[in-house]
Design an enzyme around this catalytic site. Structure first.
Site, PDB file in Angstrom:
ATOM      1  N   ASP A 293     -30.311  69.984  50.075  1.00  0.00           N
ATOM      2  CA  ASP A 293     -29.547  70.363  48.896  1.00  0.00           C
ATOM      3  C   ASP A 293     -30.433  71.317  48.091  1.00  0.00           C
ATOM      4  O   ASP A 293     -31.642  71.413  48.315  1.00  0.00           O
ATOM      5  CB  ASP A 293     -29.135  69.136  48.076  1.00  0.00           C
ATOM      6  CG  ASP A 293     -27.975  69.471  47.131  1.00  0.00           C
ATOM      7  OD1 ASP A 293     -27.703  70.675  46.903  1.00  0.00           O
ATOM      8  OD2 ASP A 293     -27.333  68.539  46.603  1.00  0.00           O
TER       9      ASP A 293
HETATM   10  C1  BGC Z   1     -25.064  70.566  44.960  1.00  0.00           C
HETATM   11  C2  BGC Z   1     -24.521  70.874  46.335  1.00  0.00           C
HETATM   12  C3  BGC Z   1     -24.201  72.339  46.419  1.00  0.00           C
HETATM   13  C4  BGC Z   1     -25.458  73.129  46.118  1.00  0.00           C
HETATM   14  C5  BGC Z   1     -25.271  74.625  46.203  1.00  0.00           C
HETATM   15  C6  BGC Z   1     -26.204  71.475  44.570  1.00  0.00           C
HETATM   16  O1  BGC Z   1     -26.531  71.308  43.236  1.00  0.00           O
HETATM   17  O2  BGC Z   1     -25.485  69.214  44.911  1.00  0.00           O
HETATM   18  O3  BGC Z   1     -23.394  70.092  46.591  1.00  0.00           O
HETATM   19  O4  BGC Z   1     -23.674  72.650  47.671  1.00  0.00           O
HETATM   20  O5  BGC Z   1     -25.903  72.805  44.813  1.00  0.00           O
HETATM   21  O6  BGC Z   1     -24.575  75.100  45.117  1.00  0.00           O
END
Ligand code: BGC
Length: 873
Positions: A293
Site C-alpha cells: 500500500d
Molecule cells: C489506500 C489504497 C490505495 C492507495 C493508492 C492508500 O492510501 O489505502 O487503497 O489504493 O492509497 O491511492
C-alpha cells in the site's frame, strides 16, 4: 490421519502464530507475535496452474534479458506524482517496455474524467447477484483499459467489516467471508477478462482507519503513537475469516495483492513473512506479485525477504520523501549480498508473469489521462521543478453501454427495503414531500469535495482513495421529480436538515413524506465533520433522527430513505407507526437517485438484501473501532474470533433489528423442497489428498552480479528532482562490499526452497482438493405474489459437533438470485466444497473436514432459513 514430520514442524508454527497468550500490556512486550517464515516462495512452481505456467515461461524469457537495474525498475515506483497514475513503475526503454500504470479505485478510474462512478462493493454485495458482480468487473476493466491503466487497485475484500463503524467497510463486500469471496472472485474475473490486472487488497487485517499509519495519526494529534495498530488474531480466525476471500480471488487468478498499512500480530503487514511467505504464497499458492500500500513498506531488506515484490509509490518511509527503501537501495542490497539475487529475479518474474497472465503483451496500454491535473497540456512530473511538459490528458470517454447498464441496474438491485407497512410502492397519484438535504444536489456539485470528502446532498459514495469522480449524479429529487411529472402528481420539498419546523410544515397534509438521511465514512485521508475515516457512531448524520421524528409527528405516511455506508441505529423511530417504510440505499454510485425512485414508485420490486447486520444497540456488535490508543503501539485483539456480524448475534442469542440477508419485496416467495445429498464419488477423508509437489525451482544465472561502477548514474539521461531512479551515486558504488552474512537475518531465515507446498497449498487459492464438491443441495422457489420480482435464495449450513471446536450456528455457503414472474417457480442448486465444510485446525495447520451430520438451512435471510435438510459425512 497420520501426518508427516514435516507437517508437525508446521503445526508448531501454526500454534505460535495463533498467539492468543494473555492480554497485551505494553508496546514493548507484545503478547501476540508472528512466526518468521523463510524463504519467500519462488513463483511458477504450481504444477497444475497451467495459465500461470504459460505466463511464467514468457516472464522468465523476458526477465532473462534484463539487467539488474531493469529488474529493479519493475519493482520500484517512480515516486508520488511522478507519472500519470497514482502508481507508476520504472521503464525498460531498451526493450520498449513502458511504465506500468497502477490506478485507483475499486469504484472507477480515480482522478480522471469521462469515467463512471460505479456502485461500491457493499452495494454490489447487497444485490447478491453474481451476474452483476461479474459484469461490474467487466465494465470497470473496460474503463481502466480505455484510460490506459495496466492495473486497477481493487477489488477490496479487506476490511472485512469486523466493526460496523470501520471507515472503509463500504469499499468491500461486507462482513461475510463467503460473500466477500464470491463477489471478489467474480470481480477479478470480470476485470481480468478485459486484459487489466486486478489487485486484491488490503492484505490483511486492516479493519479500521484509526492508527493505521504513524505520521498520519501524529498529524491528527496523537503525538505519542510509535507504531501502527496491530490486529492480533488467532490462526483459525485468520484463515476462516480474513484470508478466506483472498483465496477465492487467487483461485480466480488475481494478478496482484496489496499488503496493508497495519501490523498483524505485531509484524508490519508488508514485511510479515508469515502472512506473505506462508499464507499468501505457500498456502494460497499466490503466483502474482505483492505490492505495498502507498507508504505501507516500512523496511528495505526485511520486506524483500518477507515476500514484498513491488513498492509503491516508490518513495521511502515518509510520504513523498524522495528517499526510497528500494530503487538504488535494493540494488545495493543485492550487490552486497543481503538480498539474494534470486529474490529480485522472483519479484521481477512475478510482476511479468501477472502481466502475461492477463494478456497485456497483446495490448497497447498507454495512459491517456493524468491524475494530477485536468489540463490537456501540463507537467509530466508535477512535483519536479524541472518537469517536462506534454499533452497529459486526452479526455477519452471510457464509459460504455455496459457501464451505464451496470451502474443503473446495481443502483436499483442494491436497494434494501427493510420496513413496509403499506407505505410502498407509492401510489401514482397524489402529493409528495421530500425532506432533508440528502434528497438534493450537493451544493458544490457532485465533485465539489476532493475524494468526496464531504457529506452534503445526495450520498452515493463514501470518501477517500476508493472513489472516483462522478460523471454525473442523479439525485432522488431529480429522479422523483421526473416520475411526479409523468404521473401528474405534485411535489414539494425542503432540503434544510436543520429546519425541523419548515420540514414538518412541508410534510403536513401530503399523501406521503419521504425523509432522506445519511451516514458517511471513508479513508482517514481526511476528517469529515469530525469523523477521522471511521464513523464516530452509528447514528444518522445531521441530526437525521430528529428530522424523521419531526416529519413522522405530522405525517402518517412517512417513508425514510437511508443513504448510507453501512448499518445505522434507527431505534429512535423505527417502531413509530407513522414510519410506514424504510429503504436502505447503500453507496449506490452515480445512479443512486434512479435506483431509489425505481423502488419507491414500484417500477422495480426491491430485491436487495442486507450484506451486514443492523443491530438494535451499537453494543450488540462484537467489536467496535479502537478510537483511543491502548499503547504507543495500539493493540487490537480480535477476541471475538470467527464470530463477527450475524455469527456473533446467533451465538449470543441477540436479536438484531434486521439480520444479515434480510430484505423485503413487493411480491412474496415461497421456498420449498429442500434436499441435500453427498456426492457419490466424494472423497470424505478428514484431510484433503496431498497436493502435488512443487515443480523444480528455476533460477537465473545467479553467479552474475554486475560491477557496482556500471550502476552509477549515467550522465546522458535527464534527472528530474523527486523521480526515483535505480542508479547508484559514485559514493554508493565505491562502498559496496559483498558479504551475504552481514545482514542480521531474522530467526528461521533460510534460502532453501521447499520441495512441496504446505498441506493446504499447491495451486492458486490452495490445495485444489479443497474445491472438490462433496455435497449438493437443491431447493424450489416460487413467486407466490402478484408482481415480477427477484429473490435471493440463501443456503446456510451448521457443522457436526467436534470437541473443543466452536462453530457458528449458521454459515452462509451459497446464494442464488432468481427473478420470477408472478406464479412462476424455479429450482436452484448449490455445490458444497470441501473448503465450505471444513474448519482450520491450528494444530495441523490445515483444513479439517469434520465427520457427522451437517445441517442445511435454506431461506431468504440468515434468520429465516427455515427449510431444512441434512447430510452425513
Ligand atoms: C489506500 C489504497 C490505495 C492507495 C493508492 C492508500 O492510501 O489505502 O487503497 O489504493 O492509497 O491511492
Amino acid at each position: 490421519m497420520a501426518r508427516s514430520l514435516f507437517l508437525r514442524v508446521l503445526v508448531f508454527c501454526g500454534v505460535l502464530l495463533g498467539g492468543v497468550r494473555g492480554k497485551t500490556t505494553t508496546a514493548t512486550t507484545p503478547s501476540y507475535t508472528s512466526v518468521p517464515v523463510y524463504p519467500a516462495p519462488l513463483g511458477g512452481r504450481n504444477s497444475q496452474d497451467n495459465d500461470w505456467l504459460d505466463a511464467y515461461d514468457k516472464a522468465r524469457a523476458f526477465v532473462t534479458e534484463l539487467t539488474l537495474l531493469e529488474k529493479i525498475n519493475l519493482t520500484t515506483g517512480t515516486g508520488w506524482e511522478m507519472g500519470p497514475c497514482v502508481g507508476n513503475t520504472g521503464t525498460i526503454p531498451r526493450l520498449g517496455f513502458t511504465s506500468l500504470c497502477l490506478q485507483d479505485s475499486p469504484t472507477g478510474v480515480r482522478y480522471a474524467d469521462y469515467n463512471s462512478l460505479f456502485p461500491a462493493g457493499l452495494a454490489t454485495a447487497a444485490t447478491f447477484n453474481k451476474e452483476l458482480m461479474y459484469q461490474r468487473g467487466q465494465a470497470l476493466g473496460k474503463e481502466f483499459l480505455a484510460k490506459g491503466a495496466n492495473a486497477i487497485l481493487g477489488p477490496a475484500v479487506g476490511p472485512m467489516g469486523r466493526t460496523p463503524e470501520g471507515g472503509r467497510n463500504w469499499e468491500t463486500f461486507g462482513p461475510e467471508p463467503y460473500l466477500q469471496g464470491i463477489a471478489g472472485a467474480l470481480s477479478v474475473l470480470g476485470i481480468q477478462d478485459q486484459g487489466v490486472m486486478a489487485t486484491a487488497k488490503h492484505f490483511l487485517l486492516y479493519e479500521q482507519e484509526h492508527f493505521r499509519q504513524v505520521a498520519e495519526f501524529q498529524g491528527f494529534g496523537w503525538s505519542s503513537i510509535e507504531a501502527p495498530y496491530s490486529s492480533n488474531v488467532d490462526d483459525r480466525t485468520l484463515h476462516e475469516v480474513y484470508a478466506w476471500p483472498f483465496a477465492d480471488m487467487i483461485r480466480a487468478g488475481v494478478a496482484s495483492v496489496m499488503c496493508s498499512y497495519n501490523m498483524a500480530n505485531n509484524s508490519q503487514a508488508c514485511q510479515n513473512s508469515y502472512l506473505l511467505n506462508r499464507v499468501l504464497k505457500d498456502e494460497l499458492g499466490f503466483q502474482g506479485f505483492v505490492m505495498s500500500d502507498w507508504g505501507g513498506q516500512r523496511s528495505g531488506v526485511a520486506s524483500a525477504l518477507a515476500g514484498l515484490d513491488m513498492t509503491m509509490p516508490g518513495d521511502g518511509l515518509s510520504w513523498a520523501d524522495d528517499n526510497p527503501l528500494w530503487g538504488p537501495q535494493l540494488a545495493l542490497s543485492v550487490l552486497n549480498g543481503s538480498v539474494p539475487i534470486w529474490r529480485l529475479d522472483d519479484m521481477a518474474t512475478r510482476i511479468m508473469a501477472a502481466y502475461y497472465k492477463v494478456g497485456q503483451d497483446q495490448l497497447t496500454i498507454e495512459p491517456n489521462f493524468q491524475s494530477w491535473s485536468f489540463d490537456t497540456y501540463g507537467a509530466v512530473y508535477p512535483r519536479s521543478y524541472d518537469t517536462p511538459y506534454a499533452t497529459i490528458n486526452k479526455h477519452v470517454n471510457a464509459r460504455s453501454a455496459l457501464s451505464s447498464n451496470v451502474t443503473a441496474t446495481i443502483a436499483t438491485e442494491s436497494m434494501v427495503l427493510l420496513k413496509n407497512n403499506g407505505g410502498l410502492p407509492l401510489q401514482a397519484y397524489g402529493s409528495l414531500a421530500l425532506l432533508g438535504s440528502a434528497a438534493g444536489p450537493p451544493p458544490l456539485g457532485p465533485n465539489g469535495c476532493e475524494n468526496l470528502e464531504c457529506n452534503n446532498g445526495t450520498l452515493g459514495m463514501g470518501w477517500g482513495s476508493g472513489t472516483a469522480n462522478y460523471p454525473y449524479l442523479v439525485t432522488p429529487l431529480e429522479a422523483i421529480n421526473a416520475k411526479v411529472r409523468a404521473n401528474s402528481m405534485s411535489l414539494a420539498y425542503n432540503l434544510d436538515d436543520d429546519d425541523l419546523d419548515g420540514c414538518a410544515s412541508t410534510a403536513e397534509n401530503m399523501d406521503a413524506a419521504i425523509v432522506f438521511i445519511t451516514s458517511d465514512s471513508g479513508e482517514c485521508l481526511a476528517s469529515v465533520e469530525g469523523n477521522i475515516g471511521d464513523r464516530n457512531d452509528l447514528y444518522a448524520w445531521h441530526s437525521g433522527d430528529d428530522l424523521v421524528k419531526a416529519v413522522a409527528a405530522v405525517n402518517t405516511n412517512t417513508i425514510v430513505v437511508v443513504e448510507t455506508v453501512g448499518a445505522i441505529d434507527m431505534e429512535a423511530w423505527i417502531e413509530n407507526e407513522n414510519v410506514t417504510a424504510v429503504l436502505y440505499a447503500i453507496v449506490a454510485g452515480q445512479d443512486v437517485g434512479t435506483g431509489i425512485a425505481e423502488i419507491l414508485f414500484g417500477d422495480s420490486s426491491p430485491s436487495g438484501k442486507l450484506p451486514f447486520t443492523v443491530a438494535k444497540n451499537t453494543t450488540d456488535y462484537p467489536a467496535s473501532v479502537a478510537y483511543t490508543m491502548s499503547s504507543t503501539s495500539p493493540q487490537i485483539n480480535y477476541t471475538e474470533g470467527i464470530f463477527i456480524d450475524y455469527k456473533h448475534f446467533d451465538k449470543n442469542d441477540i436479536t438484531p433489528r434486521y439480520e444479515f440477508g434480510y430484505g423485503l419485496s413487493y411480491t412474496t416467495f415461497e421456498i420449498s423442497d429442500v434436499s441435500a445429498e453427498v456426492v457419490d464419488s466424494a472423497n470424505i477423508s478428514t484431510y484433503a489428498d496431498t497436493a502435488p509437489a512443487y515443480l523444480d525451482a528455476e533460477y537465473y544465472n545467479e553467479t552474475y552480479l554486475p560491477s557496482s561502477n556500471s550502476l552509477i548514474y549515467p550522465d546522458d539521461i535527464p534527472r528530474y528532482e523527486y523521480f526515483i531512479y535505480p542508479y547508484l551515486t559514485v559514493k554508493q558504488a565505491l562502498n559496496v562490499y559483498y558479504n551475504d552474512n552481514a545482514y542480521p537475518y531474522p530467526n528461521g531465515y533460510s534460502t532453501e526452497q521447499a520441495s512441496s507446498p504446505s498441506p493446504s497449498g499447491g495451486a492458486s487459492g490452495g490445495n485444489p482438493a479443497l474445491w472438490d464438491v462433496l455435497a449438493t443441495v437443491s431447493a424450489s422457489v416460487s413467486n407466490t405474489g402478484s408482481v415480477y420480482g427477484g429473490e435471493v435464495v440463501q443456503l446456510y449450513i451448521s457443522y457436526p459437533t467436534v470437541t473443543d471446536i466452536d462453530f457458528p450456528i449458521r454459515s452462509l455457503r451459497g446464494f442464488e438470485k432468481v427473478f420470477l414472474d408472478a406464479g412462476d417457480s424455479a429450482t436452484v442448486g448449490f455445490n458444497l466444497t470441501r473448503r465450505d465444510l471444513s474448519y482450520w485446525d491450528v494444530i495441523t495447520s490445515d483444513w479439517v473436514l469434520p465427520s457427522g451430520e451437517f445441517g442445511v438451512y435454506v431461506g431468504n435471510s440468515s434468520r429465516n432459513a427455515v427449510n431444512t435438510a441434512s447430510f452425513e459425512l
